[in-house]
Design an enzyme around this catalytic site. Structure first.
Site, short mmCIF file in Angstrom:
data_model
loop_
_atom_site.label_atom_id
_atom_site.label_comp_id
_atom_site.label_asym_id
_atom_site.label_seq_id
_atom_site.Cartn_x
_atom_site.Cartn_y
_atom_site.Cartn_z
CG HIS A 1 39.77 23.59 32.62
ND1 HIS A 1 38.93 24.59 32.15
CD2 HIS A 1 38.96 22.61 33.04
CE1 HIS A 1 37.68 24.21 32.29
NE2 HIS A 1 37.67 23.01 32.84
CE1 TYR B 1 40.00 35.00 30.54
CE2 TYR B 1 40.44 32.69 30.05
CZ TYR B 1 40.29 33.72 30.96
OH TYR B 1 40.45 33.46 32.30
N PRO C 1 38.85 40.79 36.92
CG PRO C 1 36.61 40.32 36.48
CD PRO C 1 37.53 41.44 36.85
CE LYS D 1 47.11 35.13 37.49
NZ LYS D 1 47.50 33.74 37.65
CE1 TYR E 1 43.67 32.67 32.64
CE2 TYR E 1 43.95 30.38 33.24
CZ TYR E 1 43.13 31.46 32.98
OH TYR E 1 41.78 31.32 33.06
#
Length: 392
Positions: A72, A200, A292, A296, A384
């Site tokens: 992704h 998200y 979560p 990570k 990220y």
């Protein structure tokens, strides 16, 4: 039994460490309290940073990942009825790979067994001894035949927050800890993808996450109360709640389908004060837990293991303990960076019970800044996809 490194816990950290050590000719034994079937069937998410993918390649455990993992290059932030893409690759030159953690565990277990390394299931550890002394340390454990002992030069605890390793290490001060006033309700659903990349979503009803697992399996989450019950959520209610929180794209909502698995995930942060004492070291969830939201947990475990493997190789090759003595300091630097990012993203996307109109407008302003400023988006993207490997 005698080995160089005794490893407690056959999760990602313990198995990956054993595999890396074996590639350098260092023997180890992994002791696991659970059975193989349970480990390989426990459903957990898996977003892998490029550094983690590289480490799995070094361990020789990336063949299926390369074939089945989904790269992704961006993520979507959804709020105020719209979706906004953060182009991770354009901003950092790096991408993430989505690959379920239990599939990764299958790969690591197969690689370990194929290489003939020590891996013992259904063997709970009962005591750790002599790891403060100059002589060999001992791990006492129990198998079907009774009580056993494993003698080793070093012990590495990869057995989680409640494991014996963290308790044996002991801390003069309590660990750093934060409990969040909400949890995640997670489902595994047999549906085609609702979006090409992770979504998200921030909504007044609470956070939601849409994650593609495969062309036929999806992993989705929504924020719930920490004392909520799986039984309180029939399938139709779950889909209605997710649909309410995730805005449709071009008039198309989420793909609905059979829900195969449901669970509730606690949300907390934890960092041990130190990751080492004598010849005992902590890695993975025994050393730290992150909410979560920032994806990570597994990646931090891999980063711990990389540092520890390098330090152990240096010791067995050159007799130097300098890197071992510096392990805790170096690992904690990356851990706190990931903790901060996860804490910030959690606060940005969730509905807090005590938040009022002012706090909600501040949240909206920050989200608007992230999707309209390249500098802000770059900061999010860099964290990220993970800090570079030499950042330690």
């Amino acid at each position: 039994m005698r080995t160089s490194v005794g490893i407690i816990g056959a999760g990602p950290a313990g198995l990956l460490l054993a595999q890396l050590l074996q590639r350098h000719g260092i023997d180890s034994v992994v002791l696991e309290a659970r059975g193989r079937a349970e480990i390989e069937s426990t459903v957990r998410a898996g977003v892998l940073e490029p550094g983690t993918v590289e480490l799995l390649a070094e361990a020789g455990a990336d063949a299926r990942l390369r074939r089945l993992g989904q790269e992704h290059r961006g993520i979507a932030l959804a709020f105020d009825g719209g979706r906004h893409r953060i182009d991770l690759y354009a901003l950092t030159g790096r991408a993430i790979t989505v690959y379920a953690q239990h599939e990764l565990l299958k790969d690591l277990i197969a690689a370990r067994l194929e290489a003939g390394g020590g891996l013992l299931f259904d063997c709970p550890v009962t005591a750790l001894e002599a790891f403060d002394g100059s002589g060999p340390a001992r791990i006492r454990y129990r198998d079907a035949g009774g009580e056993r002992a494993l003698e080793c030069d070093f012990i590495v605890g990869c057995d989680g927050f409640h494991g014996i390793a963290r308790q044996a290490l002991g801390e003069r001060e309590p660990p750093w800890h934060r409990q969040y006033p909400f949890a995640w309700f997670g489902i595994l659903a047999a549906t085609p993808p609702s979006a090409p990349e992770l979504i998200y979503a921030c909504h007044e009803r609470g956070f939601a996450l849409v994650s593609t697992r495969s062309p036929t399996l999806q992993r989705l989450y929504f924020q719930c109360a920490p004392d909520d019950s799986v039984d309180a959520w029939p399938d139709d209610r779950i889909w209605d709640e997710l649909q309410a929180r995730v805005p449709a794209a071009d008039g198309v909502g989420l793909e609905r389908g059979e829900i195969l698995h449901k669970n509730i995930v606690a949300m907390r942060s934890f960092v041990a004060r130190s990751l080492q004492r004598g010849r005992l070291f902590l890695a993975g969830d025994a050393a730290h837990i992150v909410p979560p939201t920032g994806a990570k947990g597994l990646n931090l475990a891999a980063a711990d293991v990389r540092l520890l493997a390098l330090a152990l190789v240096e010791h067995f090759r050159n007799g130097s303990e300098a890197a071992l003595l510096d392990y805790s300091r170096r690992a904690l630097r990356r851990i706190w960076r990931a903790e901060h990012f996860s804490w910030r993203l959690t606060g940005l996307l969730h509905a807090f019970p005590d938040a009022g109109p002012f706090e909600r407008e501040m949240q909206r302003a920050e989200l608007d800044y992230l999707v309209s400023s390249r500098a802000a988006a770059t900061s999010l993207a860099e964290n990220y996809v993970g800090m570079p490997r030499d950042w330690d």
